[in-house]
Design an enzyme around this catalytic site. Structure first.
Site, PDB file in Angstrom:
ATOM      1  N   HIS A  62      -7.072  -6.171  39.768  1.00  8.03           N
ATOM      2  CA  HIS A  62      -8.278  -5.422  40.135  1.00  8.03           C
ATOM      3  C   HIS A  62      -8.448  -4.266  39.155  1.00  8.03           C
ATOM      4  O   HIS A  62      -7.592  -4.026  38.296  1.00  8.03           O
ATOM      5  CB  HIS A  62      -8.200  -4.919  41.577  1.00  8.03           C
ATOM      6  CG  HIS A  62      -7.127  -3.921  41.842  1.00  8.03           C
ATOM      7  ND1 HIS A  62      -5.787  -4.192  41.709  1.00  8.03           N
ATOM      8  CD2 HIS A  62      -7.183  -2.606  42.249  1.00  8.03           C
ATOM      9  CE1 HIS A  62      -5.075  -3.131  42.014  1.00  8.03           C
ATOM     10  NE2 HIS A  62      -5.909  -2.140  42.338  1.00  8.03           N
ATOM     11  N   HIS A  64      -8.621  -0.905  39.408  1.00  7.84           N
ATOM     12  CA  HIS A  64      -8.071   0.442  39.491  1.00  7.84           C
ATOM     13  C   HIS A  64      -7.240   0.668  38.238  1.00  7.84           C
ATOM     14  O   HIS A  64      -6.522  -0.223  37.770  1.00  7.84           O
ATOM     15  CB  HIS A  64      -7.213   0.620  40.745  1.00  7.84           C
ATOM     16  CG  HIS A  64      -8.015   0.948  41.967  1.00  7.84           C
ATOM     17  ND1 HIS A  64      -7.629   0.602  43.244  1.00  7.84           N
ATOM     18  CD2 HIS A  64      -9.200   1.620  42.103  1.00  7.84           C
ATOM     19  CE1 HIS A  64      -8.526   1.039  44.118  1.00  7.84           C
ATOM     20  NE2 HIS A  64      -9.497   1.656  43.443  1.00  7.84           N
ATOM     21  N   ASP A  66      -4.506   2.002  37.255  1.00  7.13           N
ATOM     22  CA  ASP A  66      -3.067   1.775  37.110  1.00  7.13           C
ATOM     23  C   ASP A  66      -2.724   0.299  36.927  1.00  7.13           C
ATOM     24  O   ASP A  66      -1.560  -0.045  36.725  1.00  7.13           O
ATOM     25  CB  ASP A  66      -2.302   2.352  38.306  1.00  7.13           C
ATOM     26  CG  ASP A  66      -2.788   1.834  39.650  1.00  7.13           C
ATOM     27  OD1 ASP A  66      -4.008   1.680  39.832  1.00  7.13           O
ATOM     28  OD2 ASP A  66      -1.949   1.591  40.534  1.00  7.13           O
ATOM     29  N   HIS A  67      -3.750  -0.556  36.946  1.00  6.30           N
ATOM     30  CA  HIS A  67      -3.502  -1.982  36.748  1.00  6.30           C
ATOM     31  C   HIS A  67      -4.116  -2.529  35.452  1.00  6.30           C
ATOM     32  O   HIS A  67      -3.878  -3.681  35.119  1.00  6.30           O
ATOM     33  CB  HIS A  67      -4.023  -2.774  37.947  1.00  6.30           C
ATOM     34  CG  HIS A  67      -3.237  -2.502  39.194  1.00  6.30           C
ATOM     35  ND1 HIS A  67      -2.240  -3.335  39.659  1.00  6.30           N
ATOM     36  CD2 HIS A  67      -3.264  -1.446  40.055  1.00  6.30           C
ATOM     37  CE1 HIS A  67      -1.701  -2.812  40.745  1.00  6.30           C
ATOM     38  NE2 HIS A  67      -2.324  -1.667  41.006  1.00  6.30           N
ATOM     39  N   HIS A 142      -8.214  -4.696  49.744  1.00 10.74           N
ATOM     40  CA  HIS A 142      -8.028  -3.404  49.105  1.00 10.74           C
ATOM     41  C   HIS A 142      -9.381  -2.711  49.001  1.00 10.74           C
ATOM     42  O   HIS A 142     -10.413  -3.258  49.417  1.00 10.74           O
ATOM     43  CB  HIS A 142      -7.382  -3.605  47.739  1.00 10.74           C
ATOM     44  CG  HIS A 142      -6.834  -2.355  47.128  1.00 10.74           C
ATOM     45  ND1 HIS A 142      -6.101  -1.439  47.833  1.00 10.74           N
ATOM     46  CD2 HIS A 142      -6.912  -1.871  45.858  1.00 10.74           C
ATOM     47  CE1 HIS A 142      -5.746  -0.456  47.039  1.00 10.74           C
ATOM     48  NE2 HIS A 142      -6.231  -0.676  45.833  1.00 10.74           N
ATOM     49  N   ASP A 212      -2.024  -4.664  45.101  1.00 12.76           N
ATOM     50  CA  ASP A 212      -2.519  -3.728  46.109  1.00 12.76           C
ATOM     51  C   ASP A 212      -3.227  -4.442  47.260  1.00 12.76           C
ATOM     52  O   ASP A 212      -4.257  -5.096  47.069  1.00 12.76           O
ATOM     53  CB  ASP A 212      -3.482  -2.741  45.460  1.00 12.76           C
ATOM     54  CG  ASP A 212      -2.823  -1.956  44.341  1.00 12.76           C
ATOM     55  OD1 ASP A 212      -1.844  -2.456  43.766  1.00 12.76           O
ATOM     56  OD2 ASP A 212      -3.291  -0.848  44.034  1.00 12.76           O
ATOM     57  N   HIS A 270       5.219  -1.448  43.401  1.00 17.46           N
ATOM     58  CA  HIS A 270       4.076  -0.554  43.537  1.00 17.46           C
ATOM     59  C   HIS A 270       4.425   0.642  44.425  1.00 17.46           C
ATOM     60  O   HIS A 270       3.748   0.949  45.399  1.00 17.46           O
ATOM     61  CB  HIS A 270       2.860  -1.302  44.089  1.00 17.46           C
ATOM     62  CG  HIS A 270       1.563  -0.602  43.832  1.00 17.46           C
ATOM     63  ND1 HIS A 270       1.002   0.280  44.736  1.00 17.46           N
ATOM     64  CD2 HIS A 270       0.721  -0.646  42.783  1.00 17.46           C
ATOM     65  CE1 HIS A 270      -0.141   0.733  44.250  1.00 17.46           C
ATOM     66  NE2 HIS A 270      -0.335   0.189  43.061  1.00 17.46           N
TER      67      HIS A 270
END
Length: 305
Positions: A62, A64, A66-67, A142, A212, A270
Site C-alpha cells: 500500500h 503509506h 514506510d512501505h 487498513h 498493515d 511491523h
C-alpha cells in the site's frame, strides 16, 4: 530448490532501534522478488549481499510511506548501474503517478522499462504466475487500500525412483511417470504401475505476507495450512485502542489468525517504535500460538520441500 525470505525491515511507521521500515527479499526456485520497499531498503540489500539486479518483480502492499519511500532511490540505482531488463511493479493505484512525477522533475529517463500492475481493492486474485509459482493478492483491512501477498508453489511432479527403474524406458514414458500416470502398452494394458517406480512429489511450499491490517477473520480461509505466515504485530494488547484507531493488529490478534488458519509457523513484524524490547510481542503471541518468532533485520526463513 530454494524458498527463502530475508527480512530487510521490521519496523512500523518510524525507523527505530536499528530497525528499518518494511521490506523483504524473497527467493523461490531462482526467482527473486522484493516485497515492500521502505526507506533504506537498498542499503539493506547491500548489507546482506543480496543481488538487486536479480529482482524482476516488486510488490508494494500500500502507499503509506514506510512501505514504498525507498523505491525511488532503488530505481535510480538500477538506472545508474545500467539495468536494461524490464521491472514489474505491483501496487494499488497511484504508484505510477508518484514515480512519473519524480522522473519528470528530475528530467530523468530510466534505461529500463517499468511495467505497472494495479492491484484491485478488496480482491483476492492471482497477480503473477509462471510454470512453477503463483502469487495471489490478499485483501487487508487498513486506512488505505492494502493487499498482502501469498506465494504458492504449484504441485510438483512425482520423483522417479532410480533404484527400481527398469532399463529401456522411453523419455515419454518417464514423463508419464512424473505426471503420476502408469506405463501402458499399445493396447492400453498396464506394464508398470506408477506407485512401483516413483516416489511422492516434494512438498509445494507456501508463504503469506500480511502487512498493515486490522484483525480480520476473513483472512483465515485464504491462509489455511500455509507453511509460514508473516503478520503485522504493531502493538500489544495493552495498546489495543491504538491498534483499532490505526487499523493495525496486536501480537495476540496475529496469533489468533495463525491458530485459526492452522499455519505451521508465524513470524511477527511491523513493530511500533514504542517497543524497544520486542520480547513482549513474541511472548504475548506465544500464549495463543507457540510456534511464533520475531521477523527482524537480517533473519532468513528457509522453507523445506
Amino acid at each position: 530448490m530454494s524458498f527463502s525470505i530475508t527480512i530487510l525491515g521490521s519496523s512500523g511507521a518510524l525507523p527505530a532501534y536499528g530497525r528499518f521500515p518494511s521490506s523483504q527479499f524473497i527467493e523461490i526456485q531462482n526467482r527473486y522478488f522484493l516485497v515492500d520497499c521502505g526507506e533504506g531498503t537498498q542499503m539493506q540489500l547491500r548489507r546482506y549481499e543480496l543481488n538487486v539486479h536479480r529482482i524482476n518483480h516488486i510488490f508494494i502492499s500500500h502507499l503509506h510511506g514506510d512501505h514504498y519511500l525507498g523505491l525511488m532511490g532503488l530505481l535510480f540505482t538500477l538506472h545508474l548501474q545500467k539495468r536494461t531488463t524490464e521491472l514489474h511493479l505491483y501496487s494499488h493505484a497511484g504508484l505510477d503517478e508518484i514515480i512519473t512525477v519524480q522522473l519528470r522533475y528530475s528530467k530523468s529517463v530510466l534505461n529500463y522499462p517499468i511495467i505497472f500492475h494495479t492491484l484491485v481493492k478488496d480482491k483476492h486474485e492471482i497477480i503473477f504466475e509462471d510454470d512453477h509459482l503463483q502469487v495471489e493478492s490478499i485483501p487487508l483491512t487498513h486506512k488505505l487500500s492494502c493487499s498482502g501477498f501469498l506465494f504458492r508453489e504449484k504441485p510438483k511432479a512425482r520423483r522417479i525412483d532410480k533404484n527400481r527403474l527398469p532399463e529401456g524406458l522411453l523419455l515419454q514414458q518417464l514423463a508419464a511417470l512424473k505426471m503420476g500416470e502408469d506405463i501402458v502398452d499399445e493396447s492400453g494394458k498396464v506394464i508398470f504401475k506408477n506407485e512401483d517406480l516413483t516416489l511422492s512429489a516434494k512438498h509445494s511450499r507456501t508463504y503469506a505476507y500480511c502487512s498493515d491490517t486490522a484483525y480480520e477473520p476473513k483472512l483465515i480461509p485464504l491462509l489455511k495450512d500455509i507453511d509460514l505466515l508473516y503478520h503485522e504485530a504493531t502493538f500489544i494488547e495493552e495498546d489495543k485502542i491504538k491498534a483499532k484507531e490505526t487499523k493495525h493488529s496486536t501480537a495476540l490478534e496475529a496469533a489468533q489468525i495463525a491458530k485459526q488458519a492452522g499455519v505451521k509457523k508465524l513470524a511477527l513484524g511491523h513493530f511500533s517504535a514504542r517497543y524497544k524490547d520486542l520480547s513482549v510481542l513474541e511472548e504475548e503471541a506465544k500464549t495463543v500460538f507457540n510456534n511464533t518468532v520475531l521477523a527482524t533485520e537480517g533473519q532468513t526463513f528457509s522453507l523445506d520441500e
